[in-house]
Design a protein around this motif. Structure first.
Motif, PDB file in Angstrom:
ATOM      1  N   TYR A 180       0.815  -1.214   0.000  1.00 35.49           N
ATOM      2  CA  TYR A 180       0.000   0.000   0.000  1.00 35.49           C
ATOM      3  C   TYR A 180       0.852   1.270   0.000  1.00 35.49           C
ATOM      4  N   SER A 191      -3.589   8.368   3.720  1.00 36.60           N
ATOM      5  CA  SER A 191      -4.485   7.773   2.723  1.00 36.60           C
ATOM      6  C   SER A 191      -4.117   6.317   2.442  1.00 36.60           C
ATOM      7  N   ASP A 192      -2.809   5.999   2.464  1.00 34.65           N
ATOM      8  CA  ASP A 192      -2.374   4.613   2.240  1.00 34.65           C
ATOM      9  C   ASP A 192      -2.884   3.698   3.349  1.00 34.65           C
ATOM     10  N   GLU A 194      -5.400   4.235   5.316  1.00 31.60           N
ATOM     11  CA  GLU A 194      -6.857   4.145   5.224  1.00 31.60           C
ATOM     12  C   GLU A 194      -7.269   3.050   4.243  1.00 31.60           C
ATOM     13  N   ASN A 195      -6.608   2.989   3.089  1.00 32.94           N
ATOM     14  CA  ASN A 195      -6.917   1.956   2.093  1.00 32.94           C
ATOM     15  C   ASN A 195      -6.633   0.559   2.644  1.00 32.94           C
ATOM     16  N   TYR A 196      -5.523   0.434   3.380  1.00 35.30           N
ATOM     17  CA  TYR A 196      -5.161  -0.865   3.953  1.00 35.30           C
ATOM     18  C   TYR A 196      -6.226  -1.343   4.938  1.00 35.30           C
ATOM     19  N   LEU A 198      -9.344  -0.313   5.286  1.00 37.76           N
ATOM     20  CA  LEU A 198     -10.644  -0.497   4.641  1.00 37.76           C
ATOM     21  C   LEU A 198     -10.742  -1.875   3.991  1.00 37.76           C
ATOM     22  N   GLU A 199      -9.681  -2.317   3.342  1.00 37.65           N
ATOM     23  CA  GLU A 199      -9.686  -3.634   2.705  1.00 37.65           C
ATOM     24  C   GLU A 199      -9.488  -4.760   3.712  1.00 37.65           C
ATOM     25  N   SER A 216     -16.369   4.012   7.268  1.00 38.56           N
ATOM     26  CA  SER A 216     -15.525   5.204   7.194  1.00 38.56           C
ATOM     27  C   SER A 216     -15.157   5.711   8.584  1.00 38.56           C
TER      28      SER A 216
END
Length: 409
Positions: A180, A191-192, A194-196, A198-199, A216
């Motif tokens: 990520y 942001s990186d 957050e993506n990690y 979230l998935e 969120s």
């Protein structure tokens, strides 16, 4: 023979001729002449200076610009290949099972209860048979780490295997996080992360019942924890505090936080110093606020609160700043019908607790070193906290009486 050796021999040769002995200055001049001669000859052997610089290994690689799509794709692909190779270097399930079989086969009797043990000699034998991937774990340093009080000089097989499992898991997690790292700089931006997370949510059994509409909020909460100081978070009030349901908190809404006894002076400072939007606080700013208040013993939290208390931005708290905040406590005490407390007494108590290097100034480091930072900040910003501190002896006595009553029953 290089120029240094020639120079050394020339200077070491005694002057036995009829001429007088050379002066110190003459020797220095001769040394400089020889140095210039041989240095010029050595440098002349190089084709040019640029070729000399070419022998220096390259150590800087420019990141591709946004419009250099091909270079960016190449970089991403090379990183992916590198991470795949690192992943293949880790022990897989079959190899871990084989390691456990070898450890069990080479255990060293007697057992301690039901726990199998292994001595250093058998430990090394297993290391030879386990394969190259396991080599890093079978060292004297690892064995010594796990060696405790066994009279036979052995370590627990289960403890060692758990150690290996944890190491493998940590490396797997790091590789997963690195995927990520979009910028490829060895760190994760907000942001990186957050993506990690979230998935990651669908893979966490503890979050099976979490509605997608709250994803969120969960992601934001988790990310702020990591970025603040990686401490546990206890928040659940945000939605309840947001009375007008606009997704933001006003000063009035935030004043209901906790026991709703924080002073207006302190809340004013929060909204002056923290990032707000049209005078209201968003969820991320709220989380930083909560993290600081819920973990006041931590240096990061004290730094957050200290900045709010340092109204003159001087880097220290003096009598003026202490009085500025405590007057608001005194006003709340009057409103609630409590007996007034002298600021002079409170000020003396604070300085006695902190014992700053400068008897008139309290720095952030003074607060941290005193281990009383949580108490001092609570006294200055929260009426309930001050009341608890002021009546601490009576509260302890009451707790002791209640405990004695329970014992009697």
């Amino acid at each position: 023979m290089d120029w240094k050796e020639v120079l050394r021999r020339r200077l070491a040769t005694p002057n036995n001729g009829p001429n007088k002995k050379k002066s110190e200055q003459e020797l220095k001049d001769e040394e400089m002449d020889l140095f210039t001669k041989y240095y010029s000859k050595w440098k002349g052997g190089r084709k040019n200076t640029n070729e000399f610089y070419k022998t220096i290994p390259r150590f800087y690689y420019r990141l591709p610009a946004e419009d250099e799509v091909l270079l960016q794709k190449l970089r991403e692909e090379s990183r992916a290949v590198f991470l795949q190779r690192k992943s293949r270097e880790l022990l897989d399930n079959e190899e871990l099972q084989n390691l456990w079989f070898l450890l069990d086969k080479h255990q060293t009797p007697p057992m301690i209860g039901e726990e199998a043990m292994i001595n250093y000699e058998n430990f090394l034998k297993v290391g030879e048979k386990a394969g190259p991937k396991c080599k890093q774990f079978f060292t004297a340093k690892v064995f010594a780490k796990l060696l405790h009080t066994d009279s036979y000089g052995r370590i627990s097989i289960m403890q060692f295997f758990n150690y290996v499992m944890r190491k493998v898991w940590l490396h797997q997690t790091r590789i997963g996080l690195s995927l990520y790292d979009v910028a490829g700089q060895g760190y994760l931006r907000e942001s990186d992360l957050e993506n990690y997370i979230l998935e990651l949510i669908p893979t966490l059994p503890q979050l099976d019942g979490l509605e997608k509409s709250f994803y969120s909020f969960y992601v934001c909460t988790a990310v702020r924890k990591f970025f603040f100081f990686l401490d546990p978070l206890r928040t659940g009030q945000y939605l309840n505090l947001d009375k007008d349901h606009n997704g933001m908190l006003s000063k009035e809404e935030l004043s209901r936080y906790g026991t709703a006894t924080m002073t207006n002076v302190f809340l004013d400072r929060v909204f002056q110093e923290c990032l707000t939007y049209d005078g209201e606080m968003d969820y991320k700013t709220y989380l930083d606020f909560v993290l600081a208040l819920e973990n006041r013993k931590e240096p990061a939290a004290l730094q957050y609160i200290f900045k709010l208390l340092d109204i003159e931005n001087k880097g220290y708290l003096n009598v003026f700043s202490l009085n500025y905040f405590f007057r608001a406590i005194q006003e709340l005490m009057k409103i609630h019908g409590q007996d007034p407390v002298s600021f002079q007494d409170v000020k003396d108590e604070i300085f006695d607790m902190v014992k700053p290097k400068d008897p008139l100034k309290i720095s952030l480091q003074d607060l941290i070193n005193s281990n009383q930072g949580d108490t001092v900040t609570t006294i200055l910003i929260d009426l309930n906290g001050f009341w608890t501190y002021e009546n601490r002896e009576a509260l302890v006595a009451n707790d002791n009486e209640n405990s004695a009553d329970l014992d009697d029953t």
